[in-house]
Write a protein that holds these residues in place. Structure first.
Motif, short mmCIF file in Angstrom:
data_model
loop_
_atom_site.label_atom_id
_atom_site.label_comp_id
_atom_site.label_asym_id
_atom_site.label_seq_id
_atom_site.Cartn_x
_atom_site.Cartn_y
_atom_site.Cartn_z
N GLU A 33 24.38 -7.09 -29.81
CA GLU A 33 24.89 -7.56 -28.52
C GLU A 33 25.59 -6.43 -27.78
OE1 GLU A 33 28.56 -10.33 -27.40
OE2 GLU A 33 26.87 -11.50 -28.23
N ARG A 34 25.27 -6.29 -26.52
CA ARG A 34 25.92 -5.30 -25.66
C ARG A 34 26.16 -5.92 -24.29
NH1 ARG A 34 26.67 -3.43 -29.82
NH2 ARG A 34 26.46 -1.26 -30.55
N SER A 35 27.20 -5.46 -23.61
CA SER A 35 27.55 -6.01 -22.29
C SER A 35 27.82 -4.90 -21.29
CB SER A 35 28.79 -6.91 -22.39
OG SER A 35 28.54 -8.02 -23.22
N ALA A 36 27.70 -5.25 -20.03
CA ALA A 36 28.01 -4.33 -18.93
C ALA A 36 28.36 -5.14 -17.70
CB ALA A 36 26.84 -3.40 -18.64
N VAL A 37 29.18 -4.58 -16.85
CA VAL A 37 29.52 -5.23 -15.57
C VAL A 37 28.73 -4.55 -14.47
CG1 VAL A 37 31.32 -5.71 -13.88
CG2 VAL A 37 31.82 -5.90 -16.33
N VAL A 38 27.96 -5.35 -13.74
CA VAL A 38 27.13 -4.84 -12.65
C VAL A 38 27.75 -5.29 -11.33
CG1 VAL A 38 24.82 -4.82 -11.63
CG2 VAL A 38 25.09 -5.01 -14.11
N GLU A 175 22.98 -2.08 -8.55
CA GLU A 175 24.08 -1.70 -7.66
C GLU A 175 23.57 -0.92 -6.45
OE1 GLU A 175 27.01 0.30 -9.99
OE2 GLU A 175 27.73 -1.56 -10.94
N ALA A 176 22.53 -0.11 -6.64
CA ALA A 176 21.95 0.61 -5.51
C ALA A 176 21.36 -0.37 -4.50
CB ALA A 176 20.89 1.58 -5.99
N GLU A 177 20.70 -1.40 -5.00
CA GLU A 177 20.12 -2.40 -4.12
C GLU A 177 21.21 -3.19 -3.40
OE1 GLU A 177 18.23 -6.13 -5.67
OE2 GLU A 177 16.44 -5.30 -4.72
N ALA A 178 22.26 -3.53 -4.12
CA ALA A 178 23.35 -4.31 -3.53
C ALA A 178 24.09 -3.52 -2.46
CB ALA A 178 24.33 -4.75 -4.62
N ALA A 179 24.06 -2.19 -2.58
CA ALA A 179 24.76 -1.35 -1.61
C ALA A 179 24.05 -1.29 -0.27
CB ALA A 179 24.92 0.06 -2.16
N ASP A 295 18.51 -1.57 7.80
CA ASP A 295 19.22 -1.51 6.53
C ASP A 295 19.94 -0.18 6.39
OD1 ASP A 295 18.18 -3.95 5.85
OD2 ASP A 295 16.47 -3.11 4.75
N LYS A 296 21.15 -0.25 5.89
CA LYS A 296 21.83 0.98 5.49
C LYS A 296 21.18 1.48 4.20
CE LYS A 296 26.32 -0.69 7.14
NZ LYS A 296 27.72 -0.97 6.74
N ASP A 297 21.29 2.77 3.94
CA ASP A 297 20.81 3.27 2.66
C ASP A 297 21.87 3.03 1.59
OD1 ASP A 297 22.76 5.22 2.89
OD2 ASP A 297 21.36 6.86 3.33
N ALA A 298 21.58 3.46 0.35
CA ALA A 298 22.49 3.18 -0.76
C ALA A 298 23.89 3.76 -0.55
CB ALA A 298 21.90 3.71 -2.06
N SER A 299 23.99 4.79 0.28
CA SER A 299 25.30 5.38 0.54
C SER A 299 25.98 4.77 1.76
CB SER A 299 25.14 6.90 0.76
OG SER A 299 24.36 7.16 1.91
N GLY A 300 25.33 3.75 2.35
CA GLY A 300 25.92 3.07 3.49
C GLY A 300 25.64 3.73 4.82
N LYS A 301 24.65 4.63 4.87
CA LYS A 301 24.35 5.35 6.10
C LYS A 301 23.08 4.82 6.76
CE LYS A 301 26.39 9.70 4.48
NZ LYS A 301 26.13 11.13 4.16
N ALA A 302 22.99 5.07 8.06
CA ALA A 302 21.78 4.76 8.82
C ALA A 302 21.80 5.64 10.07
CB ALA A 302 21.73 3.29 9.20
#
Length: 337
Positions: A33-38, A175-179, A295-302
């Motif tokens: 078992e392994r866990s991570a927070v996304v 996380e990249a997609e969510a950004a 859409d903004k890119d992953a860094s929040g730019k457009a």
């Protein structure tokens, strides 16, 4: 002599039993078992597990350099979805099947056919929290029996390292997609001119340099027009220094009172946006509403036309509309005299 043989045989039997005992103990698969927070919404994270086509973006066993056949069957997502693969001896063959998918939990069955048979049950649990979604991945053997040949060959089962690497890659892509955020900026003005006269200036891309404020930042930029002017498909390409970047504007659709365009920026950062002008009679003039969305890119730019950054879209649109208003109304006054 007989005694010696008997002792030797006994040693062999004891040794064989010991080896089999060790091998069987090594084969016994205790759950890992392994866990991570996304940092992404629960639904978005869970969809990357329940949709097996998304596994190619994060699976720790995915190999982009390998040549093999992929096949997806069943529903696109959820129970019954399958992902089968077959490659060379090094890559092997097998399949994944979504057994069940409910809110906060997904079960996937992994069946490896070669190089050695192995069956593993994957269970994913998702819990939404203030800082994102906690994903817990548990791997357990469905059947820990194996033939002596498979045991001696050392059949590979998922390891803790595999799960950790997979969760790290899942975290990265989710996380990249969510950004990526959607933006929409709108500005309006009223121009003292008939609708047709105003729309002509907008739909003719050759006029854009006359009313764009940023065009003045690089008087030596290269410009090229292609396609039939004032019709869908008409294109304006620009390429200049760092201040204006490079890209193109394409007319997508022209209708009375509406012009739809697409802006594709190559420099300074690849970016795209949908542009729409809607025009409606207002008193003796025309009300022009200009909307830019994308859409903004992953860094929040457009970036938009002439590399205007997103944070300056509103001011730039106000400036351009003021210039367009002055240009059209001045032309009409001159024509009236």
């Amino acid at each position: 002599m007989v005694k010696t043989i008997a002792v030797a045989a006994g040693v062999v039997v004891v040794s064989t039993v010991a080896v089999l005992g060790v091998l069987r103990s090594r084969r016994t698969c205790h759950p890992i078992e392994r866990s991570a927070v996304v940092i992404a919404p629960l639904g978005a994270v869970q969809s990357r597990i329940a949709n097996l086509q998304q596994w190619t973006t994060w699976s720790p066993w995915e190999r982009r350099d390998a040549e093999f056949d992929r096949k997806f069957d069943g529903p696109a997502s959820g129970a019954g979805a399958t992902y089968s693969w077959a490659g060379d001896e090094a890559f092997g063959a097998g399949r994944l099947t979504v057994v069940s998918a409910a809110s906060g939990k997904v079960r996937v069955l992994s069946q490896i056919d070669r190089p050695l048979r192995a069956v593993t049950d994957f269970e994913f649990d998702f819990v939404a929290g203030e800082n994102g979604t906690q994903v817990t991945w548990t791997a357990s053997c469905e059947d820990d029996r194996a033939s002596l040949r498979d045991l001696l060959a050392g059949a590979q089962l998922p390891s803790a390292t595999d799960l950790e690497r997979g969760l790290a890659q899942l975290k990265s892509v989710a996380e990249a997609e969510a950004a990526i955020e959607i933006y929409r900026v709108e500005r309006s003005t009223t121009i003292d001119a008939p609708l047709d006269a105003v729309q002509e200036h907008i739909v003719d891309l050759r006029h854009w340099t006359d009313w764009s404020a940023r065009e003045a930042l690089d008087r030596h930029m290269r410009e090229q027009f292609a396609g039939t002017a004032m019709e869908a498909g008409s294109t304006y390409n620009w390429s200049g220094d760092d201040a204006v970047g490079s890209g193109r504007v394409i007319i997508v659709k022209v209708a009375p009172g509406k012009v739809e365009l697409e802006v594709l920026v190559d420099r300074p950062v690849a970016s795209s946006s949908d542009v729409e002008f809607t025009l409606a009679p207002e008193g003796t003039g025309t009300r022009v509403t200009w909307t830019i969305a994308g859409d903004k890119d992953a860094s929040g730019k457009a970036f938009g036309l002439y590399a205007v950054p997103l944070q300056k879209f509103g001011d730039d649109m106000d400036d351009c509309l003021a210039r367009l208003k002055t240009l059209i109304e001045t032309d009409r006054r001159i024509a009236a005299h």
